[in-house]
Scaffold this motif. Sequence first.
Motif, PDB file in Angstrom:
ATOM      1  N   PRO A 215     -43.232 -10.489 -19.874  1.00  0.00           N
ATOM      2  CA  PRO A 215     -43.268 -11.934 -20.140  1.00  0.00           C
ATOM      3  C   PRO A 215     -42.056 -12.408 -20.952  1.00  0.00           C
ATOM      4  O   PRO A 215     -41.485 -13.466 -20.661  1.00  0.00           O
ATOM      5  N   MET A 216     -41.648 -11.595 -21.948  1.00  0.00           N
ATOM      6  CA  MET A 216     -40.489 -11.981 -22.758  1.00  0.00           C
ATOM      7  C   MET A 216     -39.186 -11.824 -21.973  1.00  0.00           C
ATOM      8  O   MET A 216     -38.241 -12.586 -22.174  1.00  0.00           O
ATOM      9  N   ILE A 217     -39.157 -10.849 -21.059  1.00  0.00           N
ATOM     10  CA  ILE A 217     -37.977 -10.695 -20.197  1.00  0.00           C
ATOM     11  C   ILE A 217     -37.836 -11.927 -19.308  1.00  0.00           C
ATOM     12  O   ILE A 217     -36.732 -12.459 -19.136  1.00  0.00           O
ATOM     13  N   THR A 218     -38.957 -12.369 -18.747  1.00  0.00           N
ATOM     14  CA  THR A 218     -38.936 -13.567 -17.889  1.00  0.00           C
ATOM     15  C   THR A 218     -38.404 -14.772 -18.660  1.00  0.00           C
ATOM     16  O   THR A 218     -37.526 -15.496 -18.176  1.00  0.00           O
ATOM     17  N   LYS A 219     -38.941 -14.985 -19.865  1.00  0.00           N
ATOM     18  CA  LYS A 219     -38.470 -16.102 -20.690  1.00  0.00           C
ATOM     19  C   LYS A 219     -36.997 -15.951 -21.030  1.00  0.00           C
ATOM     20  O   LYS A 219     -36.237 -16.930 -21.016  1.00  0.00           O
ATOM     21  N   ALA A 244     -35.535 -13.887 -12.891  1.00  0.00           N
ATOM     22  CA  ALA A 244     -36.719 -14.363 -13.612  1.00  0.00           C
ATOM     23  C   ALA A 244     -37.908 -14.530 -12.667  1.00  0.00           C
ATOM     24  O   ALA A 244     -39.040 -14.170 -13.003  1.00  0.00           O
ATOM     25  N   ILE A 245     -37.640 -15.070 -11.480  1.00  0.00           N
ATOM     26  CA  ILE A 245     -38.700 -15.259 -10.486  1.00  0.00           C
ATOM     27  C   ILE A 245     -39.279 -13.912 -10.057  1.00  0.00           C
ATOM     28  O   ILE A 245     -40.504 -13.737  -9.986  1.00  0.00           O
ATOM     29  N   LYS A 246     -38.413 -12.951  -9.820  1.00  0.00           N
ATOM     30  CA  LYS A 246     -38.852 -11.630  -9.362  1.00  0.00           C
ATOM     31  C   LYS A 246     -39.759 -10.958 -10.395  1.00  0.00           C
ATOM     32  O   LYS A 246     -40.839 -10.445 -10.059  1.00  0.00           O
ATOM     33  N   ILE A 247     -39.327 -10.956 -11.669  1.00  0.00           N
ATOM     34  CA  ILE A 247     -40.118 -10.302 -12.720  1.00  0.00           C
ATOM     35  C   ILE A 247     -41.328 -11.154 -13.093  1.00  0.00           C
ATOM     36  O   ILE A 247     -42.423 -10.635 -13.344  1.00  0.00           O
ATOM     37  N   GLY A 248     -41.135 -12.472 -13.105  1.00  0.00           N
ATOM     38  CA  GLY A 248     -42.223 -13.373 -13.479  1.00  0.00           C
ATOM     39  C   GLY A 248     -43.400 -13.314 -12.535  1.00  0.00           C
ATOM     40  O   GLY A 248     -44.554 -13.473 -12.952  1.00  0.00           O
ATOM     41  N   LYS A 249     -43.142 -13.052 -11.257  1.00  0.00           N
ATOM     42  CA  LYS A 249     -44.227 -12.954 -10.280  1.00  0.00           C
ATOM     43  C   LYS A 249     -45.153 -11.780 -10.590  1.00  0.00           C
ATOM     44  O   LYS A 249     -46.343 -11.824 -10.300  1.00  0.00           O
ATOM     45  N   THR A 251     -46.159 -10.826 -13.434  1.00  0.00           N
ATOM     46  CA  THR A 251     -47.090 -11.153 -14.521  1.00  0.00           C
ATOM     47  C   THR A 251     -47.687 -12.548 -14.367  1.00  0.00           C
ATOM     48  O   THR A 251     -48.367 -13.029 -15.274  1.00  0.00           O
ATOM     49  N   ASP A 252     -47.390 -13.177 -13.228  1.00  0.00           N
ATOM     50  CA  ASP A 252     -47.885 -14.545 -12.987  1.00  0.00           C
ATOM     51  C   ASP A 252     -47.469 -15.480 -14.118  1.00  0.00           C
ATOM     52  O   ASP A 252     -48.269 -16.253 -14.652  1.00  0.00           O
ATOM     53  N   ALA A 253     -46.202 -15.393 -14.505  1.00  0.00           N
ATOM     54  CA  ALA A 253     -45.678 -16.142 -15.651  1.00  0.00           C
ATOM     55  C   ALA A 253     -45.729 -17.645 -15.397  1.00  0.00           C
ATOM     56  O   ALA A 253     -45.274 -18.121 -14.363  1.00  0.00           O
ATOM     57  N   LYS A 254     -46.290 -18.373 -16.361  1.00  0.00           N
ATOM     58  CA  LYS A 254     -46.396 -19.824 -16.204  1.00  0.00           C
ATOM     59  C   LYS A 254     -45.023 -20.492 -16.234  1.00  0.00           C
ATOM     60  O   LYS A 254     -44.853 -21.600 -15.729  1.00  0.00           O
ATOM     61  N   GLU A 255     -44.025 -19.798 -16.824  1.00  0.00           N
ATOM     62  CA  GLU A 255     -42.673 -20.368 -16.914  1.00  0.00           C
ATOM     63  C   GLU A 255     -42.019 -20.542 -15.550  1.00  0.00           C
ATOM     64  O   GLU A 255     -41.015 -21.251 -15.432  1.00  0.00           O
TER      65      GLU A 255
END
Length: 258
Positions: A215-219, A244-249, A251-255
């Motif tokens: 999550p912090m990597i995505t942010k 960010a999109i690749k890693i965020g997916k 964790t289902d990141a809201k960002e």
Amino acid sequence: MKGVPSANVGVKISEWYDAVNKFDVKMAIKLKRQVEELLEQMEEDQNVLIYYQLMKFRHDLTMNYLFPSEASKPLEKWEYLKKSEGKGQKLTRLMEYYANFFDGMHHFAEGDYINAIKSYRQAEKKLNRVVDKIEQAEFFYKMAEVYYHMKQTQVSLYYVNLAYDIYKKHDTYIVRSIQCLTVIAGNYIDLLAYEKALPYLKKALLNAEEFNNKPMITKGLLNVGCCYNAMDEKTVAIAYFRRAIKIGKETDAKELTQ
């Protein structure tokens, strides 16, 4: 029959508070239960009971911050402290520090920045009673945070650098170190000094990657991408956004809505 020394309970409360500051949710919940069990057996000590109420309030503030969707109702001032005030019980200076500090955090969470600063300033008068460097760093970070939101850039930078100088020496507080770097960068961005902000954002991202906190990597990737975008380096920005999109997916990141 109550026989557990109050000093032992005080030590356990300090361990609990340390877990809360580290955002170690599982350990914080575990220690909270242990403290409450010990309180049932503790010899009477009014100061320790107040200390418990303060730390419970701090615990609840953190849980509401980490899991806002699960917050069922607005937090109220700790019950035991209200009763103590009604009885005219005098708080020690250290307890006054915590009371004002947590009150400031509560106001900040409610978006009431003026009263947050008022409470923090009252706490700052008692800061000399706090000998633990990490606790001092936590205070400095909270001051930096509220001044950042009020766009008091130079004041925020002053406090956040005080906090970061302490946190960076302790590996167990890597999350706070990353947050400090992000606040430093945010202040420079407010000054439109993107070139100064970028190294701090990149360092925050590197630390998040080393910590393997997705999550912090995505942010971090989004923050770096936004900075490059503001510098009109669109191609570089897009590369960070795609990562960010690749890693965020994962964790289902809201960002990702950004």
